[in-house]
Design a protein around this motif. Structure first.
Motif, PDB file in Angstrom:
ATOM      1  N   ALA A   1      45.927  27.581 -30.739  1.00  0.00           N
ATOM      2  CA  ALA A   1      44.864  28.281 -30.436  1.00  0.00           C
ATOM      3  C   ALA A   1      44.681  29.256 -31.074  1.00  0.00           C
ATOM      4  O   ALA A   1      45.756  30.014 -31.801  1.00  0.00           O
ATOM      5  CB  ALA A   1      44.964  28.491 -28.941  1.00  0.00           C
ATOM      6  N   THR A   2      43.378  30.092 -30.960  1.00  0.00           N
ATOM      7  CA  THR A   2      43.357  31.380 -31.619  1.00  0.00           C
ATOM      8  C   THR A   2      44.081  32.526 -31.245  1.00  0.00           C
ATOM      9  O   THR A   2      44.828  33.328 -32.328  1.00  0.00           O
ATOM     10  CB  THR A   2      41.827  32.050 -31.277  1.00  0.00           C
ATOM     11  OG1 THR A   2      40.871  31.044 -31.413  1.00  0.00           O
ATOM     12  CG2 THR A   2      41.461  33.180 -32.034  1.00  0.00           C
TER      13      THR A   2
ATOM     14  N   HIS B   1      36.950  33.003 -29.712  1.00  0.00           N
ATOM     15  CA  HIS B   1      37.661  31.962 -29.166  1.00  0.00           C
ATOM     16  C   HIS B   1      36.794  30.730 -28.769  1.00  0.00           C
ATOM     17  O   HIS B   1      35.484  30.927 -28.444  1.00  0.00           O
ATOM     18  CB  HIS B   1      38.125  32.757 -27.842  1.00  0.00           C
ATOM     19  CG  HIS B   1      38.628  31.562 -26.879  1.00  0.00           C
ATOM     20  ND1 HIS B   1      39.803  30.677 -27.112  1.00  0.00           N
ATOM     21  CD2 HIS B   1      38.420  31.326 -25.537  1.00  0.00           C
ATOM     22  CE1 HIS B   1      40.180  29.985 -26.195  1.00  0.00           C
ATOM     23  NE2 HIS B   1      39.339  30.610 -25.169  1.00  0.00           N
ATOM     24  N   GLY B   2      37.235  29.587 -29.308  1.00  0.00           N
ATOM     25  CA  GLY B   2      36.203  28.466 -29.120  1.00  0.00           C
ATOM     26  C   GLY B   2      35.268  28.155 -30.160  1.00  0.00           C
ATOM     27  O   GLY B   2      34.517  27.154 -29.957  1.00  0.00           O
TER      28      GLY B   2
ATOM     29  N   LEU C   1      49.186  23.835 -29.188  1.00  0.00           N
ATOM     30  CA  LEU C   1      48.549  23.061 -28.150  1.00  0.00           C
ATOM     31  C   LEU C   1      48.953  21.304 -28.981  1.00  0.00           C
ATOM     32  O   LEU C   1      48.038  20.497 -28.589  1.00  0.00           O
ATOM     33  CB  LEU C   1      47.133  23.163 -28.532  1.00  0.00           C
ATOM     34  CG  LEU C   1      46.775  24.623 -27.627  1.00  0.00           C
ATOM     35  CD1 LEU C   1      45.267  24.816 -27.950  1.00  0.00           C
ATOM     36  CD2 LEU C   1      47.237  24.580 -26.380  1.00  0.00           C
TER      37      LEU C   1
ATOM     38  N   GLN D   1      44.842  28.612 -19.543  1.00  0.00           N
ATOM     39  CA  GLN D   1      44.764  29.803 -20.556  1.00  0.00           C
ATOM     40  C   GLN D   1      43.600  30.721 -20.378  1.00  0.00           C
ATOM     41  O   GLN D   1      42.897  30.309 -19.267  1.00  0.00           O
ATOM     42  CB  GLN D   1      44.615  29.218 -21.995  1.00  0.00           C
ATOM     43  CG  GLN D   1      43.149  28.218 -22.023  1.00  0.00           C
ATOM     44  CD  GLN D   1      42.873  27.711 -23.303  1.00  0.00           C
ATOM     45  OE1 GLN D   1      42.949  28.410 -24.208  1.00  0.00           O
ATOM     46  NE2 GLN D   1      42.690  26.334 -23.521  1.00  0.00           N
TER      47      GLN D   1
ATOM     48  N   GLY E   1      41.138  18.936 -23.986  1.00  0.00           N
ATOM     49  CA  GLY E   1      42.049  19.870 -23.097  1.00  0.00           C
ATOM     50  C   GLY E   1      41.201  20.755 -22.307  1.00  0.00           C
ATOM     51  O   GLY E   1      40.013  20.982 -22.756  1.00  0.00           O
ATOM     52  N   THR E   2      41.671  21.492 -21.211  1.00  0.00           N
ATOM     53  CA  THR E   2      40.912  22.302 -20.486  1.00  0.00           C
ATOM     54  C   THR E   2      41.000  23.738 -20.645  1.00  0.00           C
ATOM     55  O   THR E   2      42.112  24.088 -21.336  1.00  0.00           O
ATOM     56  CB  THR E   2      41.099  22.247 -18.872  1.00  0.00           C
ATOM     57  OG1 THR E   2      42.189  22.661 -18.602  1.00  0.00           O
ATOM     58  CG2 THR E   2      40.685  20.641 -18.464  1.00  0.00           C
TER      59      THR E   2
ATOM     60  N   CYS F   1      35.873  24.492 -31.492  1.00  0.00           N
ATOM     61  CA  CYS F   1      35.465  23.401 -30.282  1.00  0.00           C
ATOM     62  C   CYS F   1      33.772  23.452 -30.282  1.00  0.00           C
ATOM     63  O   CYS F   1      33.255  22.367 -30.004  1.00  0.00           O
ATOM     64  CB  CYS F   1      35.636  23.827 -29.057  1.00  0.00           C
ATOM     65  SG  CYS F   1      37.549  24.115 -28.787  1.00  0.00           S
TER      66      CYS F   1
END
Ligand SMILES: Nc1ncnc2c1ncn2[C@@H]1O[C@H](COP(=O)(O)OP(=O)(O)OP(=O)(O)O)[C@@H](O)[C@H]1O
Ligand SMILES: Cc1ncc(COP(=O)(O)O)c(N)n1
Length: 524
Positions: free
Chosen positions: A113-114, A213-214, A119, A44, A11-12, A217
């Motif tokens: 998500a954090t 965040h991230g 999601l 987001q 996802g973006t 990923c």
């Protein structure tokens, strides 16, 4: 030059902290060529998710085909899928690979998500588990691990490992267990094989930041990129990706993006001039003396010679005789006393408080390391440092940087002390990854140089030197750049000779009395 192609299916995130955009940054930074297929368009930012819409199945499939019809894919990272439809679309698409040519697949089973926003449609759980069975490795956080194993969320890393073992066996897949959510310090992660054994464990200082965040990923796409280079090296892909991630988290506050849980600094390594494939491309056509990447390239031959030294090879395999290692440590202890003085001189000459602090801290760390060397390994084997003289190599090497310091030539001094960080970190890290095992006689020496704290110091030293090269280049001071470059390369050669000296023909080796386990690090 060819780049391994890494596909992210995700996802973006319009603010590029997580999801597909962050994956592309990670893959690029680590030297891959990033290609992508969007599963969901997510509105987001660092403060949360406001809304998202799934991309319909046909469009998702068409994106995937566009990539596969145009290039060979070396590895795939799968992130947010969101719905059963998206999962099944990706599943069927993967099954169309000839099984003998299916690239390694890393699945980050993104659910929440954090920010706490969901999601993932919980009804898609069974489809997700079926997809995971096709993967090489899956990287759930503790909450995702609990959902996948239908157990309560783990409170300790040991509990998380138990769940990871369970999942690995159930789905016949390797599992990365992540300790980020547990609040423990140090943060632990581990990779478990599909047969249920722990292949690698990592332990890193918890970075005191809310800017994470991230991270999930980034870790999964970094593992995919490492696998794209080396498909058979999953354990190393995991530890290398995790070490890279640590620096990006450590630099997140410096990036300071957004108002909420900001992103990590994905490109921290290239902004401080790490040598990556993209950095080498930037070098094309430039005088190699003007960037640290060029310096590193220029030292390739000497570094290859270091790798081939009998001393270094035996240190790696653990067959190095005790007396040779003791001789090396004695010289290292003497070397560190002088190196500490050089770093203190750098602190004295530093133009900014940040640089002064960094070098002063390094000078202090050296003296602690010198004491630890003495008090642990050498004393336990009845070997004294006070009894001996510095060798000709030790004397020449230390004179090389102390002369620059005493002549108050700051830039040359910091260029001359850099290889002791950089070359050591490079050699130590590789030896550790290739050879370390519980019964290795020099395992603590190997571990010390691949310690993330040493890596962080090395990156900082490189960033400081790179900054001064850049400033000299902007002033057009070619003479200074050339002197820094020469000072750096001369130190690389001294590093080689320093490693080699315990095997010199005329060396007088100390007698080593007894064997006791445990050795503390040498060098800065
Ligand atoms: N504060 C921190 N300091 C150092 N490492 C951290 C920190 N927080 C997370 N990590 C590391 O980041 C990686 C991701 O861990 P985490 O358990 O948070 O997964 P995640 O929830 O999937 O990530 P994300 O926050 O992106 O969703 C792990 O390697 C973990 O060790
Ligand atoms: C598209 C997408 N994929 C994954 C995450 C998880 O990342 P984080 O848990 O750090 O918010 C996210 N927020 N958005």
């Amino acid at each position: 030059m060819t780049f391994p192609v890494v596909l992210t299916i995700a996802g973006t995130d319009p603010t590029s902290g997580a999801g597909l955009q962050a994956d592309c940054k990670t893959i690029t930074t680590l030297g891959g060529y990033a290609v992508s297929a969007i599963t969901a368009v997510v509105a987001q930012n660092t403060q949360g998710v406001s809304t998202f819409e799934q991309v319909d199945a046909q469009l998702l499939c068409a994106q995937l085909d566009s990539v596969r019809n145009d290039t060979h894919i070396n590895a795939i990272k799968i992130g947010m899928l969101g719905s059963t439809t998206a999962i099944e679309t990706v599943h069927s698409w993967i099954e169309e690979f000839d099984p003998s040519c299916q690239p390694p697949i890393v699945i980050d089973p993104v659910m929440v998500a954090t920010s706490g926003d969901s999601l993932f449609d919980p009804r898609a759980l069974d489809a997700l588990k079926n997809l995971i069975k096709l993967a090489t490795v899956v990287t759930p956080n503790t909450s995702e691990l609990a959902t996948l194993t239908a157990q309560p969320e783990a409170n300790t890393f040991a509990e998380a490992i138990e769940q990871g073992l369970h999942l690995a066996k159930e789905l016949d897949v390797h599992v990365v267990v992540k300790g980020g959510h547990l609040g423990e310090n140090p943060v632990q992660d581990a990779i478990i094989s599909s047969s249920g054994t722990i292949i690698e464990r990592t332990s890193h200082t918890r970075v005191p930041t809310h800017r994470t965040h991230g991270t999930g990923c980034a870790l999964s796409s970094a593992i995919a990129t490492k696998l794209a280079f080396q498909p058979a090296g999953l354990g190393a892909a995991f530890t290398e990706a995790r070490a890279w991630l640590q620096h990006t988290i450590a630099q997140a506050d410096a990036l300071a993006f957004g108002k909420g849980n900001g992103p990590i600094h994905h490109t921290a390594h290239i902004t401080d001039e790490a040598v990556t494939a993209p950095a080498r491309i930037l070098l094309a056509g430039r005088d190699p003396r003007q960037t640290l990447a060029g310096w590193w390239e220029a030292s390739t031959r000497v570094r290859a010679q270091i790798d081939e030294l009998r001393f270094v090879m035996e240190l790696g395999t653990g067959t190095l005789p005790d007396e040779r290692f003791a001789y090396y440590l004695q010289q290292d202890a003497l070397y560190l006393r002088e190196y500490s003085k050089a770093l203190a001189l750098a602190a004295d000459l530093a133009p900014t408080l940040t640089e002064q602090r960094f070098w002063m801290q390094g000078a202090h760390t050296c003296l602690i390391a010198e004491r630890q060397l003495h008090d642990s390994w050498l004393v336990s084997r009845g070997v004294e440092v006070e009894d001996i003289e510095p060798s000709a190599i030790t004397r020449a090497y230390t004179r090389h940087f102390l002369n620059a310091g005493r002549a108050r030539r700051y830039e040359e001094l910091i260029a001359a002390v850099l290889p002791c960080y950089w070359v050591y970190q490079d050699v130590g890290d590789r030896l550790n990854r290739e050879h370390n095992r519980v019964d290795h006689p020099y395992r603590n020496w190997l571990a010390a140089y691949s310690d993330p704290r040493f890596e962080t110091s090395t990156l900082s030293a490189r960033a400081i030197v790179a900054h001064h090269v850049e400033r000299a280049a902007m002033r057009g001071d070619e003479g200074l750049i050339a002197r820094m470059y020469d000072a750096f390369l001369a130190s690389c050669e001294y590093e080689r000779d320093f490693f080699d000296q315990a095997y010199a023909a005329d060396v007088v080796l100390p007698s080593v009395s007894r064997e006791v386990d445990g050795l503390v690090a040498a060098n800065a």
